[in-house]
Design a protein around this motif. Structure first.
Motif, PDB file in Angstrom:
ATOM      1  N   ASP A   1       0.827  -1.202   0.000  1.00 50.32           N
ATOM      2  CA  ASP A   1       0.000   0.000   0.000  1.00 50.32           C
ATOM      3  C   ASP A   1       0.868   1.261   0.000  1.00 50.32           C
ATOM      4  OD1 ASP A   1      -2.258  -1.553   0.122  1.00 50.32           O
ATOM      5  OD2 ASP A   1      -2.743  -1.070   2.203  1.00 50.32           O
TER       6      ASP A   1
ATOM      7  N   ALA B   1      -8.688   3.148   6.486  1.00 51.60           N
ATOM      8  CA  ALA B   1      -8.174   1.965   5.783  1.00 51.60           C
ATOM      9  C   ALA B   1      -7.789   0.881   6.784  1.00 51.60           C
ATOM     10  CB  ALA B   1      -6.967   2.335   4.923  1.00 51.60           C
TER      11      ALA B   1
ATOM     12  N   ILE C   1      -3.766   4.409  -1.798  1.00 48.73           N
ATOM     13  CA  ILE C   1      -4.887   4.752  -0.935  1.00 48.73           C
ATOM     14  C   ILE C   1      -4.831   6.245  -0.647  1.00 48.73           C
ATOM     15  CG2 ILE C   1      -5.984   4.312   1.289  1.00 48.73           C
ATOM     16  CD1 ILE C   1      -4.625   1.560   1.247  1.00 48.73           C
TER      17      ILE C   1
ATOM     18  N   ASP D   1      -7.614   7.766   9.552  1.00 48.84           N
ATOM     19  CA  ASP D   1      -7.477   6.948   8.345  1.00 48.84           C
ATOM     20  C   ASP D   1      -8.298   5.679   8.568  1.00 48.84           C
ATOM     21  OD1 ASP D   1      -6.715   5.341   6.237  1.00 48.84           O
ATOM     22  OD2 ASP D   1      -4.569   5.730   6.432  1.00 48.84           O
TER      23      ASP D   1
ATOM     24  N   THR E   1       0.092   5.052   0.780  1.00 46.70           N
ATOM     25  CA  THR E   1      -0.970   5.878   1.357  1.00 46.70           C
ATOM     26  C   THR E   1      -0.631   7.350   1.204  1.00 46.70           C
ATOM     27  OG1 THR E   1      -1.490   4.149   2.978  1.00 46.70           O
ATOM     28  CG2 THR E   1      -2.297   6.363   3.435  1.00 46.70           C
TER      29      THR E   1
ATOM     30  N   SER F   1      -2.186   5.835  10.837  1.00 43.51           N
ATOM     31  CA  SER F   1      -2.082   6.004   9.391  1.00 43.51           C
ATOM     32  C   SER F   1      -1.768   4.671   8.734  1.00 43.51           C
ATOM     33  CB  SER F   1      -0.974   7.005   9.057  1.00 43.51           C
ATOM     34  OG  SER F   1      -0.841   7.165   7.654  1.00 43.51           O
ATOM     35  N   GLY F   2      -2.419   4.399   7.608  1.00 43.23           N
ATOM     36  CA  GLY F   2      -2.192   3.163   6.885  1.00 43.23           C
ATOM     37  C   GLY F   2      -3.153   2.076   7.315  1.00 43.23           C
TER      38      GLY F   2
ATOM     39  N   GLN G   1       2.667  11.092   3.350  1.00 42.26           N
ATOM     40  CA  GLN G   1       2.610   9.869   2.576  1.00 42.26           C
ATOM     41  C   GLN G   1       3.461   8.790   3.239  1.00 42.26           C
ATOM     42  OE1 GLN G   1       3.956  11.293  -1.274  1.00 42.26           O
ATOM     43  NE2 GLN G   1       6.007  10.509  -0.931  1.00 42.26           N
TER      44      GLN G   1
ATOM     45  N   VAL H   1     -11.454   7.160   2.628  1.00 45.59           N
ATOM     46  CA  VAL H   1     -10.461   6.716   1.661  1.00 45.59           C
ATOM     47  C   VAL H   1     -11.087   6.387   0.316  1.00 45.59           C
ATOM     48  CG1 VAL H   1      -9.112   5.698   3.531  1.00 45.59           C
ATOM     49  CG2 VAL H   1     -10.625   4.240   2.193  1.00 45.59           C
TER      50      VAL H   1
ATOM     51  N   HIS I   1      -2.088  11.067   2.166  1.00 46.57           N
ATOM     52  CA  HIS I   1      -3.037  11.923   2.865  1.00 46.57           C
ATOM     53  C   HIS I   1      -3.102  13.262   2.124  1.00 46.57           C
ATOM     54  CE1 HIS I   1      -3.839   9.653   6.648  1.00 46.57           C
ATOM     55  NE2 HIS I   1      -2.743   9.021   6.247  1.00 46.57           N
TER      56      HIS I   1
END
Length: 287
Positions: free
Chosen positions: A13, A231, A96, A229, A15, A269-270, A33, A104, A17
């Motif tokens: 992934d 995700a 993402i 986040d 990611t 995050s993530g 990121q 997301v 933002h």
């Protein structure tokens, strides 16, 4: 120690933002990121491992640097990667994009995350499992895995994810012992749910969750949390519920555990979150 075999997507992934999701022909600023492993099966496996469950992971990765990075990351958190299949090609990479509200959207290349087959899971690995947990994957492969588990009286849970509407998962939805859906997914398959006799857990985000079977409905209101986040939150939720039930917790306690795992996930995050029983129980006690 309890043992859950997870099967499904294993991705890498990226990611991003952003300050806002842009309109067509518009532009947004990237505020942060990061890169890490992802994929629904992989995320759930990592969360289960953090909660003290042994987790062999069945999926497929490419013979590229992302495949190596994913495998090393999984092994670091204690996931058993022996069933992972490495094939010629590119590991699936998903981009993402996350806005300031934590919502997301996902962009993906085709990759090789469905290159494995049910027979790639060793018989002895499945036979030693307390549960088989299926996530989004090729429907035929998922059905083959479910049938293999059923012949050994191993319970099967299923969390089909956002691709539910475009895949032929009808038989699995009706047959698995435990089904996880969010509210949108449940609306998409409402007719199939009417024929289910086994439990279904509906994930409602910040509205908590509901467990339903033929005789009862049990709910937990969830926790008031500001999402950074979302995700992977559903994967963390499923892991929390499964781990709690394997420990002999009641359905109500398992819903509280699952909602705690989801809440912890949306604050990081993530798609991965660092879970432990100490962190989950501390969260339950303070919220």
């Amino acid at each position: 120690m309890n043992r859950v075999v997870c099967a499904g997507h294993v991705n890498w992934d990226v990611t991003l933002h952003v300050d806002a999701l842009p309109d067509p022909d518009g532009e947004a600023a990237i505020t942060h990121q990061s890169q890490a492993g992802g994929g629904s099966a992989s995320n759930t496996a990592c969360a289960l491992a953090g909660l003290g469950v042994e987790v062999p992971l069945l999926g497929s990765i490419g013979s590229d640097r992302y495949g190596t990075l994913v495998t090393e990351e999984l092994q670091t958190v204690g996931v058993d990667c022996d069933p992972l299949v490495s094939v010629s090609g590119e590991t699936t990479v998903k981009y993402i994009v996350v806005d300031d509200d934590g919502e997301v959207f996902v962009l993906a290349n085709e990759g090789v995350n469905e290159a494995y087959e049910a027979d790639d899971l060793p018989t002895e690995t499945l036979a030693e499992a307390d549960r088989l947990h299926l996530t989004s994957q090729d429907p035929a492969t998922a059905m083959d895995l479910q049938q293999r588990a059923k012949r050994r009286s191993i319970p099967v849970s299923f969390d089909p994810g956002r691709r539910l509407g475009s895949r032929a998962f009808g038989d699995l939805i009706q047959d698995v012992d435990l089904l996880f859906l969010n509210e949108r997914e449940a609306d998409e398959v409402v007719d199939l749910l009417e024929g289910r006799q086994s439990p279904t857990v509906i994930k409602r985000g910040d509205g908590g969750a509901v467990f339903r079977d033929e005789s009862r409905t049990i709910s937990h209101e969830g926790f008031d949390v500001t999402a950074r986040d979302t995700a992977g939150a559903g994967d963390a939720f499923a892991a929390g519920f499964l781990a709690a039930r394997l420990r002999g917790r009641s359905v109500r306690e398992a819903l509280a555990t699952a909602n705690s795992c989801g809440a912890l996930a949306v604050q990081s995050s993530g798609a991965r979150v660092d879970l432990s029983w100490a962190a989950v129980e501390r969260y339950c006690q303070t919220h």
